[in-house]
Design a protein around this motif. Sequence first.
Motif, mmCIF file in Angstrom:
data_model
loop_
_atom_site.group_PDB
_atom_site.id
_atom_site.type_symbol
_atom_site.label_atom_id
_atom_site.label_comp_id
_atom_site.label_asym_id
_atom_site.label_seq_id
_atom_site.Cartn_x
_atom_site.Cartn_y
_atom_site.Cartn_z
ATOM 1 N N ILE A 269 11.712 -14.854 -21.154
ATOM 2 C CA ILE A 269 12.577 -15.216 -20.048
ATOM 3 C C ILE A 269 11.846 -16.231 -19.168
ATOM 4 N N GLY A 270 12.501 -17.368 -18.926
ATOM 5 C CA GLY A 270 11.886 -18.446 -18.155
ATOM 6 C C GLY A 270 11.349 -19.575 -19.000
ATOM 7 N N ASP A 271 11.321 -19.403 -20.351
ATOM 8 C CA ASP A 271 10.890 -20.491 -21.229
ATOM 9 C C ASP A 271 11.845 -21.673 -21.115
ATOM 10 N N PHE A 272 11.334 -22.883 -21.310
ATOM 11 C CA PHE A 272 12.188 -24.055 -21.291
ATOM 12 C C PHE A 272 13.090 -24.078 -22.513
ATOM 13 N N CYS A 273 14.359 -24.449 -22.281
ATOM 14 C CA CYS A 273 15.329 -24.604 -23.358
ATOM 15 C C CYS A 273 15.796 -26.056 -23.374
ATOM 16 N N LEU A 274 16.985 -26.276 -23.901
ATOM 17 C CA LEU A 274 17.539 -27.617 -23.934
ATOM 18 C C LEU A 274 17.824 -28.127 -22.530
ATOM 19 N N PHE A 275 17.742 -29.440 -22.390
ATOM 20 C CA PHE A 275 18.119 -30.124 -21.150
ATOM 21 C C PHE A 275 17.346 -29.572 -19.958
ATOM 22 N N PHE A 276 16.104 -29.173 -20.192
ATOM 23 C CA PHE A 276 15.196 -28.726 -19.142
ATOM 24 C C PHE A 276 15.688 -27.477 -18.409
ATOM 25 N N SER A 277 16.588 -26.738 -19.043
ATOM 26 C CA SER A 277 17.002 -25.457 -18.471
ATOM 27 C C SER A 277 16.002 -24.389 -18.907
ATOM 28 N N VAL A 278 16.082 -23.221 -18.310
ATOM 29 C CA VAL A 278 15.197 -22.132 -18.699
ATOM 30 C C VAL A 278 16.016 -21.041 -19.365
ATOM 31 N N PHE A 279 15.346 -20.262 -20.207
ATOM 32 C CA PHE A 279 16.042 -19.190 -20.922
ATOM 33 C C PHE A 279 16.358 -18.053 -19.955
ATOM 34 N N ALA A 280 17.639 -17.811 -19.754
ATOM 35 C CA ALA A 280 18.101 -16.743 -18.860
ATOM 36 C C ALA A 280 19.275 -16.056 -19.533
ATOM 37 N N PRO A 281 19.018 -15.055 -20.375
ATOM 38 C CA PRO A 281 20.094 -14.399 -21.123
ATOM 39 C C PRO A 281 21.103 -13.723 -20.212
ATOM 40 N N LYS A 282 22.334 -13.647 -20.702
ATOM 41 C CA LYS A 282 23.408 -12.971 -19.977
ATOM 42 C C LYS A 282 23.498 -11.540 -20.490
ATOM 43 N N PHE A 283 23.116 -10.604 -19.653
ATOM 44 C CA PHE A 283 23.071 -9.206 -20.068
ATOM 45 C C PHE A 283 24.413 -8.501 -19.836
ATOM 46 N N ASN A 284 24.591 -7.383 -20.556
ATOM 47 C CA ASN A 284 25.801 -6.567 -20.470
ATOM 48 C C ASN A 284 27.055 -7.316 -20.893
ATOM 49 N N THR A 285 26.886 -8.274 -21.798
ATOM 50 C CA THR A 285 28.016 -9.020 -22.320
ATOM 51 C C THR A 285 27.627 -9.629 -23.659
#
Length: 364
Positions: free
Chosen positions: A135-151
């Motif tokens: 959580i917080g790792d860089f992803c595409l387009f300089f966004s960070v990994f923030a999973p959507k929980f409970n869905t």
Amino acid sequence: MRVPNYGMVHLLLRRNWIGSIRIALTLFGLPFTVCSSGVRPAISCAPSHPFRFTKAISPTSTSCCKLYTTSVRTMPSAAALHVKSRSAQYPGSKIKRFSVPDDKVDWSQKWPQYNPVNYTDPAVLKKPVWADPEIGDFCLFFSVFAPKFNTVDGAVDRTGFEGTYKIENGKPLNPHGRTGVTGRGLLGRWGPNHAADPIVTRWKVDAKGAKILHSVSKRPILQFVAIKRKDCGEWAIPGGMVDPGEQVSLTLQREFSEEALNSLSVPPAERAKIHERINKLFKSPGFQVYKGYVDDPRNTDNAWMETVAVNFHDESGNSVSELRLQAGDDAGQVKWVDVDSSCALYASHSHFLELAAKERKAHW
């Protein structure tokens, strides 16, 4: 004149752009993870977990099998304390858990002294396809990994089988309480890691084909297909993780074929025979023995196992019973084992067998 495939052009440009971003981030020494489902290979977006029900109903047809719930109740979600999830040493490592007494397991119990060990296995941190990034790792387009929980998060189902779980500081909390370890340990997903466990059974019979009754209970004896896990040496129900977007019915059939029959390494002719017998069994009325949290030694405060356990019974003994059992890559041994209360099995598997035996009115 041929109309250009703008979708393909966009995809190619996007891939080139992704490559440029990857190079740039690498030069700056920053971590990079592709988090878009559009560029992950071999992930479908088909509806997952078609067996989402809790009340007893009539058999329901699926692509692979018929399934129905039973009158047998599963273990209570809140009352049962997890035990194996608090084992002193985390499996596959030298990590010692922070000791959690029974009266401090529940998150509602205030415990300022709680100081769990943070651990995620190096194999998970290498970002294989089956694992989330940190959580917080860089992803595409300089966004960070923030999973959507409970869905359902893209192709990954992050819903819990036992309801909504809590999130604290951006990370999910184990719904069954403290484990003494944070991070993900050996598990790939933050939050629930969904598995499927096929319980394949038959009656124990004598030379004449008559059911053998237990000498004490006077009930017929069930046998189930058991594998010996290579990772810990414990006997278990053959099962495995549900792939993103995969239907549970397919997972059940795939895992049994691969782990108990070694279907991936047999000749094509024999594979066709196995496929025919397996289809016959998995199209028979099976029943959902259990659906929920698993007391698994790999669990942590932020990642845990959940499963759907389904019993498929070879009543006549002329289906899977006639196939030669052969251990797959993940199994050391495989054999038919008598179902009995003395069975010491991996995680919560003994409980699943107890429920199956009671539903079949068999010895336990």
